[in-house]
Design a protein around this motif. Sequence first.
Motif, mmCIF file in Angstrom:
data_model
loop_
_atom_site.group_PDB
_atom_site.id
_atom_site.type_symbol
_atom_site.label_atom_id
_atom_site.label_comp_id
_atom_site.label_asym_id
_atom_site.label_seq_id
_atom_site.Cartn_x
_atom_site.Cartn_y
_atom_site.Cartn_z
ATOM 1 N N LEU A 1 -76.650 -64.581 69.631
ATOM 2 C CA LEU A 1 -77.334 -64.012 68.588
ATOM 3 C C LEU A 1 -78.874 -63.834 68.834
ATOM 4 C CD1 LEU A 1 -75.256 -65.909 65.742
ATOM 5 C CD2 LEU A 1 -75.090 -63.478 66.378
ATOM 6 N N ALA A 2 -79.516 -62.977 68.285
ATOM 7 C CA ALA A 2 -80.762 -62.786 68.505
ATOM 8 C C ALA A 2 -81.709 -63.702 67.580
ATOM 9 C CB ALA A 2 -81.377 -61.363 68.209
ATOM 10 N N ALA A 3 -82.791 -63.812 67.663
ATOM 11 C CA ALA A 3 -83.806 -64.525 66.876
ATOM 12 C C ALA A 3 -83.450 -66.090 66.939
ATOM 13 C CB ALA A 3 -83.776 -64.175 65.462
ATOM 14 N N ALA A 4 -84.017 -67.021 65.962
ATOM 15 C CA ALA A 4 -84.069 -68.373 66.186
ATOM 16 C C ALA A 4 -84.655 -68.894 67.159
ATOM 17 C CB ALA A 4 -82.509 -68.922 65.973
ATOM 18 N N GLY A 5 -85.578 -68.294 67.765
ATOM 19 C CA GLY A 5 -86.346 -68.680 69.014
ATOM 20 C C GLY A 5 -85.441 -68.898 70.273
ATOM 21 N N GLY A 6 -84.324 -68.024 70.007
ATOM 22 C CA GLY A 6 -83.379 -67.998 71.465
ATOM 23 C C GLY A 6 -82.421 -69.335 71.486
ATOM 24 N N ARG A 7 -81.996 -70.049 70.347
ATOM 25 C CA ARG A 7 -81.305 -71.243 70.233
ATOM 26 C C ARG A 7 -79.901 -70.846 70.774
ATOM 27 N NH1 ARG A 7 -79.185 -72.861 65.746
ATOM 28 N NH2 ARG A 7 -80.687 -71.689 64.586
ATOM 29 N N LEU A 8 -79.549 -69.513 70.106
ATOM 30 C CA LEU A 8 -78.043 -69.107 70.094
ATOM 31 C C LEU A 8 -78.121 -68.146 71.286
ATOM 32 C CD1 LEU A 8 -77.447 -68.984 66.428
ATOM 33 C CD2 LEU A 8 -76.638 -70.499 68.132
ATOM 34 N N LEU A 9 -78.956 -68.064 72.203
ATOM 35 C CA LEU A 9 -78.546 -67.106 73.391
ATOM 36 C C LEU A 9 -77.850 -67.878 74.482
ATOM 37 C CD1 LEU A 9 -82.000 -65.196 73.608
ATOM 38 C CD2 LEU A 9 -79.866 -64.401 72.810
ATOM 39 N N HIS A 10 -77.412 -67.285 75.247
ATOM 40 C CA HIS A 10 -76.638 -68.107 76.609
ATOM 41 C C HIS A 10 -77.401 -67.685 77.738
ATOM 42 C CE1 HIS A 10 -73.282 -69.571 74.169
ATOM 43 N NE2 HIS A 10 -73.548 -68.696 73.616
ATOM 44 N N PRO A 11 -77.419 -68.697 78.953
ATOM 45 C CA PRO A 11 -77.923 -68.242 80.006
ATOM 46 C C PRO A 11 -77.411 -67.190 80.653
ATOM 47 C CG PRO A 11 -77.311 -70.753 79.879
ATOM 48 C CD PRO A 11 -76.763 -70.056 78.987
ATOM 49 N N SER A 12 -78.554 -66.757 81.512
ATOM 50 C CA SER A 12 -78.011 -65.333 82.327
ATOM 51 C C SER A 12 -76.873 -65.533 83.346
ATOM 52 C CB SER A 12 -79.189 -64.902 83.152
ATOM 53 O OG SER A 12 -79.189 -63.880 83.970
ATOM 54 N N THR A 13 -76.269 -64.546 83.676
ATOM 55 C CA THR A 13 -75.117 -64.281 84.441
ATOM 56 C C THR A 13 -75.657 -64.730 85.816
ATOM 57 O OG1 THR A 13 -73.985 -62.835 82.982
ATOM 58 C CG2 THR A 13 -73.322 -62.947 85.541
ATOM 59 N N GLY A 14 -76.842 -64.330 86.151
ATOM 60 C CA GLY A 14 -77.310 -64.652 87.360
ATOM 61 C C GLY A 14 -77.941 -65.917 87.407
ATOM 62 N N THR A 15 -78.151 -66.607 88.460
ATOM 63 C CA THR A 15 -78.808 -67.921 88.656
ATOM 64 C C THR A 15 -80.014 -67.876 89.602
ATOM 65 O OG1 THR A 15 -77.579 -68.990 90.510
ATOM 66 C CG2 THR A 15 -76.537 -68.853 88.430
ATOM 67 N N ARG A 16 -80.628 -68.743 89.802
ATOM 68 C CA ARG A 16 -81.802 -68.994 90.674
ATOM 69 C C ARG A 16 -81.272 -69.654 92.145
ATOM 70 N NH1 ARG A 16 -86.630 -67.351 88.494
ATOM 71 N NH2 ARG A 16 -86.199 -67.001 86.111
ATOM 72 N N LEU A 17 -80.086 -69.791 92.046
ATOM 73 C CA LEU A 17 -79.432 -70.001 93.386
ATOM 74 C C LEU A 17 -78.847 -68.850 94.099
ATOM 75 C CD1 LEU A 17 -78.756 -71.889 95.615
ATOM 76 C CD2 LEU A 17 -76.429 -72.479 94.592
ATOM 77 N N PRO A 18 -79.245 -68.246 95.104
ATOM 78 C CA PRO A 18 -78.860 -66.885 95.146
ATOM 79 C C PRO A 18 -77.284 -67.068 95.656
ATOM 80 C CG PRO A 18 -80.859 -67.199 96.514
ATOM 81 C CD PRO A 18 -80.457 -68.790 95.779
ATOM 82 N N GLY A 19 -76.612 -65.877 95.422
ATOM 83 C CA GLY A 19 -75.270 -65.838 95.720
ATOM 84 C C GLY A 19 -74.254 -66.682 94.512
ATOM 85 N N LEU A 20 -74.991 -67.285 93.613
ATOM 86 C CA LEU A 20 -74.099 -67.961 92.484
ATOM 87 C C LEU A 20 -74.297 -67.315 91.319
ATOM 88 C CD1 LEU A 20 -72.512 -70.244 91.292
ATOM 89 C CD2 LEU A 20 -74.775 -71.513 90.988
ATOM 90 N N PHE A 21 -73.137 -66.843 90.514
ATOM 91 C CA PHE A 21 -73.349 -66.235 89.158
ATOM 92 C C PHE A 21 -72.300 -66.990 88.258
ATOM 93 C CE2 PHE A 21 -74.129 -63.007 92.583
ATOM 94 C CZ PHE A 21 -75.056 -62.282 92.011
ATOM 95 N N THR A 22 -72.557 -66.975 87.191
ATOM 96 C CA THR A 22 -71.735 -67.569 85.868
ATOM 97 C C THR A 22 -71.242 -66.327 85.286
ATOM 98 O OG1 THR A 22 -73.801 -67.851 84.590
ATOM 99 C CG2 THR A 22 -73.126 -69.669 86.161
#
Length: 498
Positions: free
Chosen positions: A442-463
């Motif tokens: 959900l939007a707003a609320a300071g991002g508290r109800l967002l979820h991490p991106s599908t891509g990660t900082r480790l190349p080759g790893l997705f969630t």
Amino acid sequence: MARIAVIGAGMGAMAAAARLAVAGHRVAVYERTRTYGGALRRRERDGFSFDTGPGLLPLPAVYRDLFLKTGREPLEECVELVQVDPSSHHVFADGTRLSLPNTSRAGVVSALEETLGAAAARRWGDFLVRAREAWDRSRRPLLEEPLWPNWQVLAEREPYPAVPHKRLLRTRVAGTLAEVGAWELRDPRLVALLESHALAHGLDPRATPASAAVLPYMEHAFGTWYVRGGMRELARALYERCLARRVEFHFGAEAAGIVEKDGRAAGVELADGAVAEADLVVAGVAPGVLDRLCRGTRVRAADDVPAQRGAASRVTVLLALRGGRPEGTAHRTVVHTGDREAELESLFGAPAAVPARPTVTVLRPDDPALVPDAGHEAVTVTAVAPGGSEGAPDALAEHLIAVAGRAVPDLRDRLLWHEVRTPADIAGETGAEGGAVPAPALAAAGGRLLHPSTGTRLPGLFTVGGWSHPGGGLPHAGMSGALAAGLIVEGPEFRGSQ
């Protein structure tokens, strides 16, 4: 053609696996349990069959698109979709009963006018117009696109249109769902109707942003659907689609770590010591499990959306009843609590506990496949519970059965047996700490109800899955698979479905 290892066989993971296999990749799924489907499980006993996870499907277009893009047979040739009508029946604290038709704003307003009066119907109709505006503003970034790098815009921007409210000589704008109900809907029954959509996802309406108005809007606009034979059939159909696309499944194969080589994900180490080498890894697991698999490697930057932890869970009672399902019975009945404040304090206070009289959802499918014969009925009763909460199963069952009796008046007389599903059961099936169930982004609320991106900082790893963008719920899980596949196939320039 890349070798891709997928950790977990939940709906988001299988959605990604099917799409990646169609794109020509070699995909292998490693699932620690003995079956597929994640939270979409089935309990069978004495000829009765029950869904133990989600019991209904909102926004079926997500899975229609998945099956269209991964094979010749459309979704409707793989499962029988049934539109639930009425969409829901509500029993309010004062005894008022209300049935809402499916996918008909005019029908909903008419039903409200007949039951609650013209003023209440007009306020709800006006609210749906504003909720549609919020949906139009947030649909793409929160459901159809990879999470924006500048996600802070979503955290700060409230898509629900401002409706100024004068209070104590000051003009204010609703910032939470509870304020939308109190200031714009006013009727306590409308407030209960609105807030039940947040509660169903384990969200406290007092702290949930007004953008959660999209939750009831989605239901009104796109309908509520059931899969004949139980929702587990949707998982079965997706599993079979994966097999048809030559996805390999390894059950009882618990991942112990993600292999890194030359600074990128290079496979999965299994609990038995074997290593499944891969060019890419897709992880459909809860945040705590991902931390363990990464063994201290930071896969999220400090300025990324933090993983949600400590989400609410569910308590479910499976009821085997003698006597057939009465004609005209609603598929879904929501029995609202008689003490809203006590319920919210129990669920979201400290210490948190299952309320003595919670809001419960009663599912009574008209489906011969779920019962031994026409002289019996299978009923599922569910309520929100704090994640990790424990309690005597019999006491939990008594709580829910007592409330469900308002929807099924002869419930105790017809009861043959019951079983209780606790947060511990959910934890065992999904691996989520405390049996937590992720909510939609959900939007707003300071991002508290967002979820991490599908891509990660480790190349080759997705969630993928409910703990990644765009969050929990069957449609969102399906979209997470589409987003992961898009990023892998098309690269960082992928911008989602058009």
